[in-house]
Write an enzyme that holds these catalytic residues in place. Structure first.
Site, mmCIF file in Angstrom:
data_model
loop_
_atom_site.group_PDB
_atom_site.id
_atom_site.type_symbol
_atom_site.label_atom_id
_atom_site.label_comp_id
_atom_site.label_asym_id
_atom_site.label_seq_id
_atom_site.Cartn_x
_atom_site.Cartn_y
_atom_site.Cartn_z
ATOM 1 N N HIS A 94 0.845 -1.190 0.000
ATOM 2 C CA HIS A 94 0.000 0.000 0.000
ATOM 3 C C HIS A 94 0.878 1.237 0.000
ATOM 4 O O HIS A 94 1.943 1.220 0.616
ATOM 5 C CB HIS A 94 -0.917 0.017 1.236
ATOM 6 N N ASP A 123 -8.061 -5.240 0.051
ATOM 7 C CA ASP A 123 -8.644 -6.101 -0.974
ATOM 8 C C ASP A 123 -8.135 -7.526 -0.975
ATOM 9 O O ASP A 123 -8.535 -8.318 -1.825
ATOM 10 C CB ASP A 123 -8.461 -5.455 -2.349
HETATM 11 N N1 ACO Z 1 4.174 -7.628 -4.822
HETATM 12 C C1 ACO Z 1 5.526 -7.623 -4.971
HETATM 13 N N2 ACO Z 1 6.295 -6.529 -4.783
HETATM 14 C C2 ACO Z 1 5.666 -5.388 -4.432
HETATM 15 C C3 ACO Z 1 4.271 -5.324 -4.248
HETATM 16 C C4 ACO Z 1 3.532 -6.507 -4.466
HETATM 17 N N3 ACO Z 1 2.192 -6.492 -4.301
HETATM 18 N N4 ACO Z 1 3.913 -4.068 -3.903
HETATM 19 C C5 ACO Z 1 5.057 -3.352 -3.863
HETATM 20 N N5 ACO Z 1 6.125 -4.160 -4.176
HETATM 21 C C6 ACO Z 1 7.548 -3.780 -4.184
HETATM 22 C C7 ACO Z 1 7.887 -2.957 -5.425
HETATM 23 O O1 ACO Z 1 8.327 -3.785 -6.481
HETATM 24 C C8 ACO Z 1 8.998 -2.078 -4.879
HETATM 25 O O2 ACO Z 1 10.171 -2.849 -4.798
HETATM 26 P P1 ACO Z 1 11.644 -2.172 -5.034
HETATM 27 O O3 ACO Z 1 11.770 -1.155 -3.938
HETATM 28 O O4 ACO Z 1 12.588 -3.303 -4.957
HETATM 29 O O5 ACO Z 1 11.572 -1.532 -6.398
HETATM 30 C C9 ACO Z 1 8.546 -1.772 -3.456
HETATM 31 O O6 ACO Z 1 7.758 -2.895 -3.075
HETATM 32 C C10 ACO Z 1 7.712 -0.490 -3.304
HETATM 33 O O7 ACO Z 1 6.612 -0.592 -4.198
HETATM 34 P P2 ACO Z 1 6.044 0.612 -5.073
HETATM 35 O O8 ACO Z 1 5.361 0.052 -6.268
HETATM 36 O O9 ACO Z 1 7.148 1.615 -5.302
HETATM 37 O O10 ACO Z 1 5.019 1.241 -4.045
HETATM 38 P P3 ACO Z 1 3.827 2.204 -4.402
HETATM 39 O O11 ACO Z 1 3.502 2.915 -3.171
HETATM 40 O O12 ACO Z 1 4.123 3.014 -5.626
HETATM 41 O O13 ACO Z 1 2.636 1.185 -4.818
HETATM 42 C C11 ACO Z 1 0.829 -0.319 -4.659
HETATM 43 C C12 ACO Z 1 1.655 0.762 -3.955
HETATM 44 C C13 ACO Z 1 0.420 0.168 -6.059
HETATM 45 C C14 ACO Z 1 -0.443 -0.598 -3.868
HETATM 46 C C15 ACO Z 1 1.689 -1.610 -4.761
HETATM 47 O O14 ACO Z 1 2.019 -2.083 -3.475
HETATM 48 C C16 ACO Z 1 0.999 -2.710 -5.570
HETATM 49 O O15 ACO Z 1 1.118 -2.724 -6.810
HETATM 50 N N6 ACO Z 1 0.262 -3.651 -4.894
HETATM 51 C C17 ACO Z 1 -0.499 -4.660 -5.601
HETATM 52 C C18 ACO Z 1 -1.805 -4.072 -6.117
HETATM 53 C C19 ACO Z 1 -2.813 -3.814 -5.006
HETATM 54 O O16 ACO Z 1 -3.059 -4.675 -4.167
HETATM 55 N N7 ACO Z 1 -3.417 -2.639 -5.066
HETATM 56 C C20 ACO Z 1 -4.477 -2.254 -4.116
HETATM 57 C C21 ACO Z 1 -4.014 -1.213 -3.167
HETATM 58 S S1 ACO Z 1 -5.263 -0.837 -1.987
HETATM 59 C C22 ACO Z 1 -6.360 0.127 -2.838
HETATM 60 O O17 ACO Z 1 -6.019 0.921 -3.669
HETATM 61 C C23 ACO Z 1 -7.715 -0.031 -2.548
#
Ligand code: ACO
Length: 428
Positions: free
Chosen positions: A307, A364
């Site tokens: 998140h 979710d």
């Molecule tokens: N699985 C694997 N790796 C992940 C995940 C994941 N679900 N989420 C984040 N990471 C990793 C990224 O690859 C990144 O790694 P790095 O530092 O080695 O490059 C690090 O964790 C930080 O992630 P970001 O994408 O930079 O974080 P951001 O805050 O931009 O994204 C997000 C947040 C979009 C929710 C992300 O965690 C994600 O894609 N999760 C999966 C989708 C999801 O469940 N979305 C619902 C969110 S809740 C809502 O909106 C209702």
């Protein structure tokens, strides 16, 4: 004593005011930065940028805290009803009993949608995604209520538009579902309360003999309440920014629905179930999928994990996980993907990759398993999220207007070609 931040640019130092919120959050006020320094800030994805001062929702991502108008989400999810929370978010305080009765009565007067709107349903292919239909149908409401186009309505007119939208959204959502089945639609019954009316229009006639299981009704209230607002997320920011151009409420919410659709935001609930199903069909080896999620060359992410603001447990996920166990037990459902979800969660929470990045289950991760147990098909999940989020979006839109916020218009740092002369086609 008011705090100041100082910034030094091109050898000159400048002082900037520091704003402190009621929960002691601090922000450097850069609203005059460009005027005094000529520079702007750069923050893709607004990871460090506060876009507004808001009194609606407070969350502390480090501690896993979420409050609507000061009330902890745990108390609201357990004790409140969805319409009460909607009132709280939109108008700022819990309604007195009479006020809530009046609010319910006003909403129940507007649950019908214009008969001509049925032609839209006829026009959509039966397999078109419910979110595309929903954003289109909500935007189309503006055509039937042209008085909503007035950018400076009286309080009474604005409230009427809000009531109409709250009232018509369950009708639109359930009719999208009926259309996907090829079933005739069920008209709203105004003697039923908001959630019962929605369930009746979706799953069939409620009579004295066929009441909905109270466990199902409570689960539905809980899910809608938990999704009702989440401060300046992608869709709420979209609603505010679209509304800041003086676009009407229906257009602004329609844009919010589109923003919610993506799998990185509200679309995650559908993506989670699809992921869990794929893992199940693949033999249920959670270690393999955890490894895929960690592999930077593999686009796969563990959906429902991570998140932008929660770097600790998402408090909504804790409540939903418990609700998921309760609902499945009460309904006597044994869903194999629940075991896979629990295995994945356990493995991820112990894995250094997820620990280092503070990745926890979000709202979710388990919600889709409940929706499925209640009988909703997978592609309806994000539409149910939108139904829950509606009061939050309305509250954000209303606050943005009340604050008289300027039109949203970020700056950029240009990285393209510098000036060059046009070359006629025959000389290229
Ligand atoms: N699985 C694997 N790796 C992940 C995940 C994941 N679900 N989420 C984040 N990471 C990793 C990224 O690859 C990144 O790694 P790095 O530092 O080695 O490059 C690090 O964790 C930080 O992630 P970001 O994408 O930079 O974080 P951001 O805050 O931009 O994204 C997000 C947040 C979009 C929710 C992300 O965690 C994600 O894609 N999760 C999966 C989708 C999801 O469940 N979305 C619902 C969110 S809740 C809502 O909106 C209702």
């Amino acid at each position: 004593m008011s705090e100041k931040a100082s910034i030094s640019i091109n050898g000159k130092s400048h002082e900037l005011p520091v704003i402190t919120g009621t929960e002691n959050e601090q922000a450097i006020d850069i609203s005059k930065l460009r005027d005094v320094t000529g520079a702007v800030t750069l923050d893709p994805g607004f990871k460090n940028t506060g876009a507004t001062q808001s009194a609606i929702t407070f969350l502390d991502g480090e501690k896993g805290v979420l409050h609507y108008r000061g009330y902890p989400i745990e108390q609201l999810a357990e004790q409140s009803t969805f319409l009460e929370v909607a009132y709280l978010l939109i108008y700022g305080d819990l309604p007195a009993p009479d006020t809530l009765t009046d609010f319910r009565a006003k909403i129940s007067r507007h649950t019908l949608i214009h008969e001509d709107m049925k032609k839209f349903f006829d026009g959509f292919p039966s397999k078109s995604h419910p979110m595309g239909q929903l954003s289109c149908l909500v935007g189309a409401l503006s055509a039937f209520y042209p008085e909503s186009l007035d950018p400076n309505p009286s309080e009474e007119e604005e409230n009427l538009t809000i009531m109409k939208l709250l009232a018509k959204m369950p009708t639109i959502v359930s009719w999208i579902y009926k259309k996907s089945l090829g079933h005739p639609v069920i008209y709203p019954r105004n003697e039923l309360n908001y959630v019962h009316n929605f369930m009746n229009m979706t799953f069939g006639q409620i009579t004295e003999d066929t009441k909905i299981d109270p466990a199902v009704v409570r689960a539905m209230h809980k899910l809608l309440i938990l999704h009702a607002d989440h401060e300046q997320n992608c869709s709420a920011s979209t609603v505010r920014i679209v509304g800041s151009s003086n676009a009407n409420l229906y257009a602004s919410i329609s844009a919010g629905i589109s923003a919610l659709w993506g799998p990185l935001h509200g679309g995650a609930n559908q993506a989670v179930i699809e992921m869990l199903e794929n893992i199940r069909k693949d033999g249920g080896n959670s270690a393999k999928w955890i490894a895929k999620a960690k592999d930077k060359k593999d686009p796969f992410r563990l959906m429902g994990f991570g998140h932008r603001v929660y770097k600790n447990f998402d408090p909504r996920a804790k409540i939903i996980k418990q609700a998921c166990d309760d609902v499945l037990e009460k309904l006597g459902i044994d869903d194999p993907v629940l075991d896979i979800a629990k295995e994945l969660e356990e493995a991820a929470l112990k894995d250094q990759y997820f620990v280092d990045r503070k990745l926890y289950p979000n709202v979710d991760f388990y919600s889709g398993i409940i929706y499925r147990a209640l009988g909703f098909p997978t592609d309806m999940f994000t539409v149910l999220f939108a139904l829950g989020r509606l009061p939050g979006w309305i509250a954000q839109w209303k606050e943005m207007k009340a604050n008289k916020e300027p039109i949203g218009r970020p700056r950029q740092i240009y990285t393209g070609s510098t000036r060059r002369d046009y070359i006629p086609l025959d000389k290229r």
